[in-house]
Write an enzyme that holds these catalytic residues in place. Structure first.
Site, PDB file in Angstrom:
ATOM      1  N   LYS A   1      11.776 -19.688 -51.776  1.00  0.00           N
ATOM      2  CA  LYS A   1      11.239 -19.709 -53.141  1.00  0.00           C
ATOM      3  C   LYS A   1      11.041 -18.280 -53.630  1.00  0.00           C
ATOM      4  O   LYS A   1      10.328 -17.515 -52.973  1.00  0.00           O
ATOM      5  CB  LYS A   1       9.884 -20.430 -53.150  1.00  0.00           C
ATOM      6  CG  LYS A   1       9.987 -21.891 -52.701  1.00  0.00           C
ATOM      7  CD  LYS A   1       8.642 -22.568 -52.594  1.00  0.00           C
ATOM      8  CE  LYS A   1       8.808 -24.014 -52.142  1.00  0.00           C
ATOM      9  NZ  LYS A   1       7.547 -24.711 -51.916  1.00  0.00           N
TER      10      LYS A   1
ATOM     11  N   PHE B   1       8.752 -22.693 -42.062  1.00  0.00           N
ATOM     12  CA  PHE B   1       9.396 -23.754 -42.851  1.00  0.00           C
ATOM     13  C   PHE B   1      10.699 -24.232 -42.203  1.00  0.00           C
ATOM     14  O   PHE B   1      10.948 -25.443 -42.108  1.00  0.00           O
ATOM     15  CB  PHE B   1       9.654 -23.249 -44.283  1.00  0.00           C
ATOM     16  CG  PHE B   1       9.961 -24.351 -45.256  1.00  0.00           C
ATOM     17  CD1 PHE B   1       9.237 -25.533 -45.285  1.00  0.00           C
ATOM     18  CD2 PHE B   1      10.995 -24.209 -46.184  1.00  0.00           C
ATOM     19  CE1 PHE B   1       9.522 -26.556 -46.196  1.00  0.00           C
ATOM     20  CE2 PHE B   1      11.280 -25.211 -47.105  1.00  0.00           C
ATOM     21  CZ  PHE B   1      10.552 -26.384 -47.112  1.00  0.00           C
TER      22      PHE B   1
ATOM     23  N   THR C   1      -0.235 -25.252 -54.448  1.00  0.00           N
ATOM     24  CA  THR C   1      -0.368 -23.852 -54.029  1.00  0.00           C
ATOM     25  C   THR C   1      -1.564 -23.158 -54.684  1.00  0.00           C
ATOM     26  O   THR C   1      -2.139 -22.245 -54.089  1.00  0.00           O
ATOM     27  CB  THR C   1       0.948 -23.098 -54.320  1.00  0.00           C
ATOM     28  OG1 THR C   1       2.046 -23.941 -53.992  1.00  0.00           O
ATOM     29  CG2 THR C   1       1.064 -21.852 -53.497  1.00  0.00           C
TER      30      THR C   1
ATOM     31  N   ARG D   1      16.977 -15.251 -35.258  1.00  0.00           N
ATOM     32  CA  ARG D   1      17.499 -13.937 -34.849  1.00  0.00           C
ATOM     33  C   ARG D   1      16.918 -13.527 -33.508  1.00  0.00           C
ATOM     34  O   ARG D   1      17.509 -12.745 -32.780  1.00  0.00           O
ATOM     35  CB  ARG D   1      17.301 -12.875 -35.920  1.00  0.00           C
ATOM     36  CG  ARG D   1      15.885 -12.610 -36.336  1.00  0.00           C
ATOM     37  CD  ARG D   1      15.844 -11.535 -37.402  1.00  0.00           C
ATOM     38  NE  ARG D   1      14.498 -11.385 -37.937  1.00  0.00           N
ATOM     39  CZ  ARG D   1      14.185 -10.576 -38.918  1.00  0.00           C
ATOM     40  NH1 ARG D   1      15.113  -9.825 -39.483  1.00  0.00           N
ATOM     41  NH2 ARG D   1      12.947 -10.484 -39.348  1.00  0.00           N
TER      42      ARG D   1
ATOM     43  N   SER E   1      -2.296 -22.015 -48.528  1.00  0.00           N
ATOM     44  CA  SER E   1      -1.207 -21.247 -49.139  1.00  0.00           C
ATOM     45  C   SER E   1      -1.394 -19.753 -48.891  1.00  0.00           C
ATOM     46  O   SER E   1      -2.456 -19.186 -49.152  1.00  0.00           O
ATOM     47  CB  SER E   1      -1.173 -21.501 -50.645  1.00  0.00           C
ATOM     48  OG  SER E   1      -0.506 -20.433 -51.298  1.00  0.00           O
TER      49      SER E   1
ATOM     50  N   GLY F   1      16.916 -19.543 -39.826  1.00  0.00           N
ATOM     51  CA  GLY F   1      15.560 -19.028 -40.022  1.00  0.00           C
ATOM     52  C   GLY F   1      14.576 -19.954 -39.331  1.00  0.00           C
ATOM     53  O   GLY F   1      14.352 -21.085 -39.779  1.00  0.00           O
TER      54      GLY F   1
ATOM     55  N   LYS G   1       5.545 -20.661 -59.330  1.00  0.00           N
ATOM     56  CA  LYS G   1       4.239 -21.214 -58.905  1.00  0.00           C
ATOM     57  C   LYS G   1       3.559 -20.275 -57.896  1.00  0.00           C
ATOM     58  O   LYS G   1       2.326 -20.245 -57.810  1.00  0.00           O
ATOM     59  CB  LYS G   1       4.393 -22.636 -58.362  1.00  0.00           C
ATOM     60  CG  LYS G   1       5.200 -22.791 -57.072  1.00  0.00           C
ATOM     61  CD  LYS G   1       4.392 -22.612 -55.822  1.00  0.00           C
ATOM     62  CE  LYS G   1       5.267 -22.535 -54.584  1.00  0.00           C
ATOM     63  NZ  LYS G   1       4.521 -22.295 -53.350  1.00  0.00           N
TER      64      LYS G   1
ATOM     65  N   SER H   1       4.887 -28.619 -50.264  1.00  0.00           N
ATOM     66  CA  SER H   1       4.945 -28.981 -48.835  1.00  0.00           C
ATOM     67  C   SER H   1       4.486 -27.806 -48.006  1.00  0.00           C
ATOM     68  O   SER H   1       5.016 -26.700 -48.144  1.00  0.00           O
ATOM     69  CB  SER H   1       6.389 -29.284 -48.446  1.00  0.00           C
ATOM     70  OG  SER H   1       7.217 -28.179 -48.702  1.00  0.00           O
TER      71      SER H   1
ATOM     72  N   GLY I   1       9.625 -27.843 -53.399  1.00  0.00           N
ATOM     73  CA  GLY I   1       8.562 -28.754 -53.845  1.00  0.00           C
ATOM     74  C   GLY I   1       7.307 -28.556 -53.014  1.00  0.00           C
ATOM     75  O   GLY I   1       7.251 -27.672 -52.148  1.00  0.00           O
TER      76      GLY I   1
ATOM     77  N   GLY J   1      11.362 -19.621 -38.921  1.00  0.00           N
ATOM     78  CA  GLY J   1       9.967 -19.377 -39.275  1.00  0.00           C
ATOM     79  C   GLY J   1       9.269 -20.716 -39.427  1.00  0.00           C
ATOM     80  O   GLY J   1       9.770 -21.763 -38.977  1.00  0.00           O
TER      81      GLY J   1
HETATM   82  N1  LIG Z   1       5.648 -22.089 -44.767  1.00  0.00           N
HETATM   83  C1  LIG Z   1       5.630 -23.049 -45.686  1.00  0.00           C
HETATM   84  O1  LIG Z   1       4.718 -23.900 -45.713  1.00  0.00           O
HETATM   85  C2  LIG Z   1       6.727 -23.140 -46.694  1.00  0.00           C
HETATM   86  C3  LIG Z   1       7.607 -22.101 -46.914  1.00  0.00           C
HETATM   87  N2  LIG Z   1       8.576 -22.204 -47.879  1.00  0.00           N
HETATM   88  C4  LIG Z   1       9.501 -21.114 -48.124  1.00  0.00           C
HETATM   89  O2  LIG Z   1      10.306 -20.902 -46.984  1.00  0.00           O
HETATM   90  C5  LIG Z   1      10.747 -19.550 -46.943  1.00  0.00           C
HETATM   91  C6  LIG Z   1      10.508 -19.017 -45.541  1.00  0.00           C
HETATM   92  O3  LIG Z   1       9.107 -19.041 -45.348  1.00  0.00           O
HETATM   93  P1  LIG Z   1       8.431 -19.276 -43.939  1.00  0.00           P
HETATM   94  O4  LIG Z   1       9.326 -20.004 -43.016  1.00  0.00           O
HETATM   95  O5  LIG Z   1       7.110 -19.857 -44.200  1.00  0.00           O
HETATM   96  O6  LIG Z   1       8.280 -17.778 -43.469  1.00  0.00           O
HETATM   97  P2  LIG Z   1       7.970 -17.213 -42.020  1.00  0.00           P
HETATM   98  O7  LIG Z   1       7.379 -15.883 -42.218  1.00  0.00           O
HETATM   99  O8  LIG Z   1       7.214 -18.213 -41.243  1.00  0.00           O
HETATM  100  O9  LIG Z   1       9.414 -17.083 -41.346  1.00  0.00           O
HETATM  101  C7  LIG Z   1      10.448 -16.327 -41.895  1.00  0.00           C
HETATM  102  C8  LIG Z   1      11.650 -16.474 -41.001  1.00  0.00           C
HETATM  103  O10 LIG Z   1      12.746 -15.767 -41.576  1.00  0.00           O
HETATM  104  C9  LIG Z   1      13.306 -14.923 -40.577  1.00  0.00           C
HETATM  105  N3  LIG Z   1      13.879 -13.747 -41.217  1.00  0.00           N
HETATM  106  C10 LIG Z   1      13.240 -12.844 -41.986  1.00  0.00           C
HETATM  107  N4  LIG Z   1      14.097 -11.909 -42.401  1.00  0.00           N
HETATM  108  C11 LIG Z   1      15.300 -12.220 -41.863  1.00  0.00           C
HETATM  109  C12 LIG Z   1      16.574 -11.623 -41.918  1.00  0.00           C
HETATM  110  N5  LIG Z   1      16.803 -10.514 -42.623  1.00  0.00           N
HETATM  111  N6  LIG Z   1      17.590 -12.202 -41.222  1.00  0.00           N
HETATM  112  C13 LIG Z   1      17.352 -13.300 -40.512  1.00  0.00           C
HETATM  113  N7  LIG Z   1      16.173 -13.923 -40.407  1.00  0.00           N
HETATM  114  C14 LIG Z   1      15.156 -13.388 -41.094  1.00  0.00           C
HETATM  115  C15 LIG Z   1      12.159 -14.568 -39.667  1.00  0.00           C
HETATM  116  O11 LIG Z   1      12.661 -14.147 -38.426  1.00  0.00           O
HETATM  117  P3  LIG Z   1      11.728 -13.453 -37.318  1.00  0.00           P
HETATM  118  O12 LIG Z   1      10.893 -14.578 -36.763  1.00  0.00           O
HETATM  119  O13 LIG Z   1      12.712 -12.905 -36.359  1.00  0.00           O
HETATM  120  O14 LIG Z   1      10.930 -12.419 -38.039  1.00  0.00           O
HETATM  121  C16 LIG Z   1      11.432 -15.910 -39.602  1.00  0.00           C
HETATM  122  O15 LIG Z   1      12.049 -16.753 -38.666  1.00  0.00           O
HETATM  123  C17 LIG Z   1       9.943 -18.813 -48.021  1.00  0.00           C
HETATM  124  O16 LIG Z   1      10.735 -18.604 -49.146  1.00  0.00           O
HETATM  125  C18 LIG Z   1       8.819 -19.771 -48.361  1.00  0.00           C
HETATM  126  O17 LIG Z   1       8.393 -19.661 -49.704  1.00  0.00           O
HETATM  127  C19 LIG Z   1       8.705 -23.333 -48.608  1.00  0.00           C
HETATM  128  C20 LIG Z   1       7.866 -24.400 -48.422  1.00  0.00           C
HETATM  129  C21 LIG Z   1       6.818 -24.386 -47.462  1.00  0.00           C
HETATM  130  O1  LIG Z   2       5.572 -23.204 -50.824  1.00  0.00           O
HETATM  131  C1  LIG Z   2       4.600 -23.609 -50.238  1.00  0.00           C
HETATM  132  C2  LIG Z   2       3.986 -24.909 -50.521  1.00  0.00           C
HETATM  133  O2  LIG Z   2       4.853 -25.737 -51.255  1.00  0.00           O
HETATM  134  C3  LIG Z   2       3.945 -22.741 -49.242  1.00  0.00           C
HETATM  135  O3  LIG Z   2       3.136 -21.876 -49.940  1.00  0.00           O
HETATM  136  P1  LIG Z   2       2.810 -20.419 -49.382  1.00  0.00           P
HETATM  137  O4  LIG Z   2       4.138 -19.718 -49.198  1.00  0.00           O
HETATM  138  O5  LIG Z   2       1.953 -19.824 -50.425  1.00  0.00           O
HETATM  139  O6  LIG Z   2       2.103 -20.612 -48.076  1.00  0.00           O
END
Ligand SMILES: NC(=O)C1=CN([C@@H]2O[C@H](COP(=O)(O)OP(=O)(O)OC[C@H]3O[C@@H](n4cnc5c(N)ncnc54)[C@H](OP(=O)(O)O)[C@@H]3O)[C@@H](O)[C@H]2O)C=CC1
Ligand SMILES: O=C(CO)COP(=O)(O)O
Length: 316
Positions: free
Chosen positions: A98, A11, A238, A30, A244, A7, A181, A128, A126, A9
């Site tokens: 989360k 995080f 958050t 992906r 957030s 993933g 949260k 972040s 946590g 994205g």
């Molecule tokens: N962002 C933050 O600050 C933080 C996020 N988190 C947690 O991290 C998790 C991910 O969040 P975040 O990275 O921010 O989200 P994003 O929206 O930034 O990214 C999500 C990622 O997941 C991929 N994805 C989604 N669906 C699928 C699937 N079915 N198969 C494969 N890949 C998939 C997406 O791919 P594509 O790019 O191709 O769509 C993308 O790369 C969440 O649970 C969030 O709560 C935790 C702490 C901090």
């Molecule tokens: O989990 C997070 C901070 O710890 C990120 O929060 P949001 O998904 O609400 O942006």
């Protein structure tokens, strides 16, 4: 031990960037083209990936490493894991998401353990923001794993000069803190967006924490986990930061503004999952219930506040 992050994205990419300080990291996406073309994630613009990160779209190749981090949004985690044919025996699987899965009512560790029972499941969670981690700003997280010896290995492997991991064996508490949260952050954003004031937000945070602790106790999670980074720590971040996305959704609901549905907001589905659990178990989770109704458009912020304030008076 070698590490892959699934993933790319915000995080997942941020974690890969931080971990690259320790050695090579594989980042699976992906769609690899935006990452390969610019060595940047579209979700973390302006931050260049270090050379220590290898980008791949080849699932089998990324699965060869020993420690596998899953940063896939909660509602897609189960479907993503079902694409992996191997039982991943002997690997450490670290959930980096989360929430509570709407279909099963499980959290991310529950999903990993159910889908890949021969592997060791853990969770990294946590307070972040991805951008903070990617910039190397100081961050402290909880690494929870029921097997403390394996947890210790993962803790050392994933700690970096700017990312400090505290260890726990309470995976249930850690995953519940991170899931709940987000629901509270939507409630706080809604209150602030509707102009209800800082006192209302403090009340929601405190009663939200009481709700989190009550539910966690029903699942035999430890109260100190709720009071730690994965619970109170993440609740504080958050519910008070405009960065957030959960809080931003709440703000939009409170202001009666539109919100981009493509943005990852884990708290909306989690509120629904928790509301179902509350109905099935008879537990009182009034803020989860209110956020579930609000995010589904069944009630307004005014309705929700009237409902919450008109409940029978009780002891704190
Ligand atoms: N962002 C933050 O600050 C933080 C996020 N988190 C947690 O991290 C998790 C991910 O969040 P975040 O990275 O921010 O989200 P994003 O929206 O930034 O990214 C999500 C990622 O997941 C991929 N994805 C989604 N669906 C699928 C699937 N079915 N198969 C494969 N890949 C998939 C997406 O791919 P594509 O790019 O191709 O769509 C993308 O790369 C969440 O649970 C969030 O709560 C935790 C702490 C901090
Ligand atoms: O989990 C997070 C901070 O710890 C990120 O929060 P949001 O998904 O609400 O942006």
């Amino acid at each position: 031990m070698s590490v892959s992050v699934f993933g790319a994205g915000a995080f997942g990419t941020a974690l890969a960037i931080s971990l690259a300080q320790n050695g090579p990291v594989t980042l699976w996406a992906r769609d690899v083209s935006p990452l390969e073309n610019k060595r940047q994630s579209p979700r973390l613009p302006g931050i260049t990936l270090p050379d220590q990160i290898s980008i791949t779209g080849d699932l089998e190749q990324a699965l060869e490493n020993d420690t596998l981090l899953f940063s896939i949004p909660m509602q897609n985690l189960s479907g993503f894991l079902s694409r992996i044919n191997s039982d991943l025996e002997g690997k450490a699987l670290v959930a980096c998401c989360k929430g509570v899965d709407l279909r099963s009512g499980l959290g991310p560790v529950g999903i990993l353990s159910e889908t890949k029972p021969k592997a060791q499941a853990a969770i990294l969670t946590g307070p972040s923001f991805a951008a903070d981690i990617a910039k190397g700003l100081p961050t402290a997280l909880t690494l929870a794993c029921t097997d403390d010896a394996i947890g210790k290995e993962i803790q050392h492997q994933l700690s970096t000069p700017s990312l400090r991991l505290y260890r726990s064996t309470d995976t249930v508490g850690a995953e519940l803190g991170g899931a709940l949260k987000n629901v509270m952050a939507i409630a706080c954003g809604a209150a602030m967006g509707a102009g209800l004031g800082d006192s209302a937000r403090a009340a929601l945070m405190t009663r939200g924490f009481a709700e989190m602790t009550r539910f966690a106790a029903s699942r035999e999670a430890r109260p100190e986990t709720m009071a730690g980074l994965s619970g109170l720590g993440d609740l504080a971040l958050t519910c008070t930061s405009d960065l957030s996305r959960n809080y931003q959704l709440g703000l939009a609901l409170g202001r009666k503004e539109a919100f981009d549905p493509s943005i990852t907001v884990e708290g909306a589905a989690t509120a629904q999952a928790m509301d179902r659990i509350a109905i099935d178990t008879g537990l009182s989770l009034p803020i989860c219930h209110a956020v579930a109704a609000l995010t589904q458009g069944r009630v307004t912020v005014d309705d929700v506040m009237t409902q919450l304030l008109s409940r029978p008076l009780k002891e704190e």
